[in-house]
Structures are given as C-alpha cells and as structure tokens.
Scaffold this active site. Structure first.
Site, PDB file in Angstrom:
ATOM      1  N   ILE A 108       0.872  -1.196   0.000  1.00  0.00           N
ATOM      2  CA  ILE A 108       0.000   0.000   0.000  1.00  0.00           C
ATOM      3  C   ILE A 108       0.899   1.233   0.000  1.00  0.00           C
ATOM      4  O   ILE A 108       1.780   1.352   0.855  1.00  0.00           O
ATOM      5  CB  ILE A 108      -0.887   0.086   1.267  1.00  0.00           C
ATOM      6  CG1 ILE A 108      -1.549  -1.246   1.594  1.00  0.00           C
ATOM      7  CG2 ILE A 108      -1.940   1.183   1.117  1.00  0.00           C
ATOM      8  CD1 ILE A 108      -2.113  -1.295   3.009  1.00  0.00           C
ATOM      9  N   HIS A 109       0.673   2.137  -0.944  1.00  0.00           N
ATOM     10  CA  HIS A 109       1.461   3.370  -0.908  1.00  0.00           C
ATOM     11  C   HIS A 109       0.786   4.556  -1.594  1.00  0.00           C
ATOM     12  O   HIS A 109       1.205   5.687  -1.422  1.00  0.00           O
ATOM     13  CB  HIS A 109       2.833   3.151  -1.561  1.00  0.00           C
ATOM     14  CG  HIS A 109       2.793   3.213  -3.058  1.00  0.00           C
ATOM     15  ND1 HIS A 109       2.358   2.173  -3.836  1.00  0.00           N
ATOM     16  CD2 HIS A 109       3.120   4.216  -3.912  1.00  0.00           C
ATOM     17  CE1 HIS A 109       2.431   2.515  -5.105  1.00  0.00           C
ATOM     18  NE2 HIS A 109       2.888   3.742  -5.189  1.00  0.00           N
ATOM     19  N   ARG A 110      -0.259   4.338  -2.388  1.00  0.00           N
ATOM     20  CA  ARG A 110      -0.850   5.419  -3.177  1.00  0.00           C
ATOM     21  C   ARG A 110      -1.390   6.534  -2.283  1.00  0.00           C
ATOM     22  O   ARG A 110      -1.967   6.284  -1.224  1.00  0.00           O
ATOM     23  CB  ARG A 110      -1.994   4.885  -4.039  1.00  0.00           C
ATOM     24  CG  ARG A 110      -1.551   3.961  -5.156  1.00  0.00           C
ATOM     25  CD  ARG A 110      -1.085   4.737  -6.354  1.00  0.00           C
ATOM     26  NE  ARG A 110      -0.697   3.828  -7.419  1.00  0.00           N
ATOM     27  CZ  ARG A 110      -0.213   4.211  -8.586  1.00  0.00           C
ATOM     28  NH1 ARG A 110      -0.064   5.495  -8.845  1.00  0.00           N
ATOM     29  NH2 ARG A 110       0.139   3.333  -9.495  1.00  0.00           N
TER      30      ARG A 110
END
Length: 347
Positions: free
Chosen positions: A206-208
């Site tokens: 997860i990084h957006r």
C-alpha cells in the site's frame, strides 16, 4: 562521439526499469548514459539496496530532493535538473513512468528543447484526481519518443492526437523480472528470515496517496487486509508514507505481518512464493502476472486493464470475480529494453 542519454530516476519502480535499459545501453558503443537520481526515494531500504542488487551504476548526479508537497517537490527537482542538463548537454533525456521525478525531468528537458524519451508512455487510468495520471499525460505530450508497453497505450495516445514517435516495445518490467527470478532464488533468504518456508501467504503493498491521505480510506483497506488474514497470512512490506499515515491516524495493523521495506530480490522471491497479491501499485500488478499470481487491486481503476481482461487481476470493490485466465502477449518476450536502446540508436 557517442550520443549522450541523460536518465532521470528517483523512485523505486524506476530503479528497476532503468536497470534493464542501462544494461543494454552499456553494451552500445554509440551511447553514453548519464544517470541522475532526484532523491525522491532516498532511504537505504527504498533506494540504495536497489542500486546494489540490480548493479545500477552509481548516479552521476544526486539531487537529494524529497519530501514536501507535489508542487514543491516537482519545482525543486525542475530547478536542479535544468542546471544538470545545461552542464551535461545531453542528446536525449530518458524518463520512466509517472512520478514527480518523471514530470520534472520532462519539463526541464522541454524548456531546454531537448528530445525526451518516455518509457511506459500512453498508460491511462482515466482518473485525473491521481497525481500519477497528470504526470503521465503531461510527460507524454512533451515527449518526442514514446515507448509503449501495450497496444492499448498506443490507442490511448492516438485518442489524444499523439501518433508521431510512438513505438510498442513491450514491458521493461518483464525484462527485469526474468533477470531477477533465478538471482532471487539463489541469493534471497527472505522466506527463512520471516519463517515463511513452506507456508502459504498473501503479499500486500500500500502506498498510493489516495489510499493513505485520509483516515477513512486507509482504515477501510486495513480492515480489508485483516479480514483476508483470517484465511491466509498477509505479509506487508510497509512503505514509509503508509507507516507515517498509520501513525498519524492512530490505526493498528495487528493481525497483519508487517515488515520493513525490502529490496528487489527479496520482493521477487516473495512474489514467486506467495499464493496471491493485494496491492495499489501499478508495477506490482504486472509483476503478479509475470509470476502468474492472481492480484487484487486496491483501487477503483487501473492503468493495466489487460491484467483484468486476462483474468489475473480484479478491482477489490468490483462486483464480479476474476475472468477466465489467458496470456498477455502485449508485454513481449523480455526484450523491451533492447528494443528501446535500438530505437534510441537509430533515432
């Protein structure tokens, strides 16, 4: 004299793509590469380890630009990249993907009337609230050479009136994956280190910004991961942005196997051995397919629609399941980097 290609990179996915192309450039007598690292991903877990594992030459210029808002970061990069380009006087500027580093490199080159080559041109999610979508569109519209990974990306460019200098070369990430699989099996100890040898697990990332900028969105994703962990262990290499958001919002990742950011070879090993992938990363969606693992994408759209059409990917909130699985020929046979270098030599 050899033609000089100035390569702009700054984020983890770009290191992987650039490694494949740089290996090919190094074999050409007629090309010289100058590598510029903006510093967008700056810590050892997100940057240094990739240069070591992928044998990327040390950057000729390191700008040290990270942090701040999108405009602030891009502006600082733009100013410093212009100075480097004036000093180096390259024949072409090579940019990758859709990050702030990509846009800054393209804008700096366009202001100096330098030809721009964009690797991964033509991708569209059709969601302009994503910073990456704006970066892609603007970079494509100032680029002279557009290297497309799929035929759909060529069609996207044509709808926007871009037809000159467009080339379907395949996907350089596939080149990188083929290069890494055997090396990772030989060198990575990540499974033993995490106690995962012989165990089934799902791999998540997860990084957006759209998933980490609000407590509501991040909470929903974490709850989803926790539900999925009831069926299968979830291994989550925690991106620095996501860690900061979890701490800022006071959220808990209990029940999820959280680990520090990992290098490319460890990531390749986890992809090879996991049961499935859960991600909001465009690159990891494709890598899941390259490793022939089903993927759940934590977004409402994807720029890699062919992975959904071919039955290897699905959007997490989509009402339907996976489609029948087929192979994706558009990504090529692992020779995309050489095709890019061949075009640069001719053009």
């Amino acid at each position: 004299m050899a033609a000089k290609v100035l390569t702009v990179i700054g984020a983890r996915p770009q290191f992987v793509k650039a490694a494949a192309v740089s290996r090919c450039i190094a074999t050409q007598d007629g090309l010289q590469e100058v590598m510029v690292h903006t510093g967008q991903h700056f810590d050892s877990g997100m940057s240094d380890i990739f240069f070591e594992e992928l044998s990327i030459p040390k950057p000729d210029h390191y700008l040290g630009v990270s942090g701040g808002g999108h405009g602030q970061m891009t502006g600082r990069m733009l100013e410093q990249l212009e100075t480097v380009m004036l000093e180096e006087q390259p024949d072409c500027v090579l940019v990758y993907g859709d990050t702030n580093s990509t846009l800054a490199g393209a804008l700096a080159a366009s202001k100096l009337l330098l030809p721009i080559a964009h690797v991964e041109a033509g991708l569209r999610s059709f969601n302009r609230s994503m910073p990456e979508e704006i970066n892609r569109i603007m970079t494509d519209h100032v680029s002279r050479f557009l290297f497309c990974p799929t035929r759909t990306s060529i069609e996207n460019l044509a709808r926007e009136g871009i037809v000159e200098g467009v080339h379907h070369v395949g996907d350089v990430m596939f080149d990188a994956t083929l290069h890494a699989i055997e090396k990772a099996a030989e060198k990575s100890t990540i499974l033993a280190d995490l106690g995962l040898d012989g165990k089934e697990f799902s791999l998540a990332t997860i990084h957006r910004a759209e998933n980490t900028n609000t407590k509501e969105n991040l909470s929903e994703i974490i709850d989803y991961l926790k539900r999925r962990s009831n069926d299968n262990a979830i291994v989550l290499p925690l991106h620095p942005r996501t860690k900061q958001a979890v701490d800022r919002f006071g959220l808990s990742l209990s029940g999820v196997h959280v680990i520090e950011p990992i290098g490319y070879l460890d990531m390749a090993r986890l992809l090879s051995c996991c049961s499935d992938v859960i991600t909001d990363s465009g690159g990891v969606q494709k890598e899941a397919y390259f490793h022939r693992k089903r993927c759940t994408t934590l977004r409402s759209e994807t720029e890699w629609g062919e992975t959904i059409e071919a039955g290897w990917n699905r959007l997490w909130k989509a009402p339907d399941g996976y489609r029948d699985q087929t192979e994706i020929s558009d990504y090529g046979s692992g020779q995309a980097a050489q095709a890019i270098v061949d075009y640069l030599m001719r053009l």
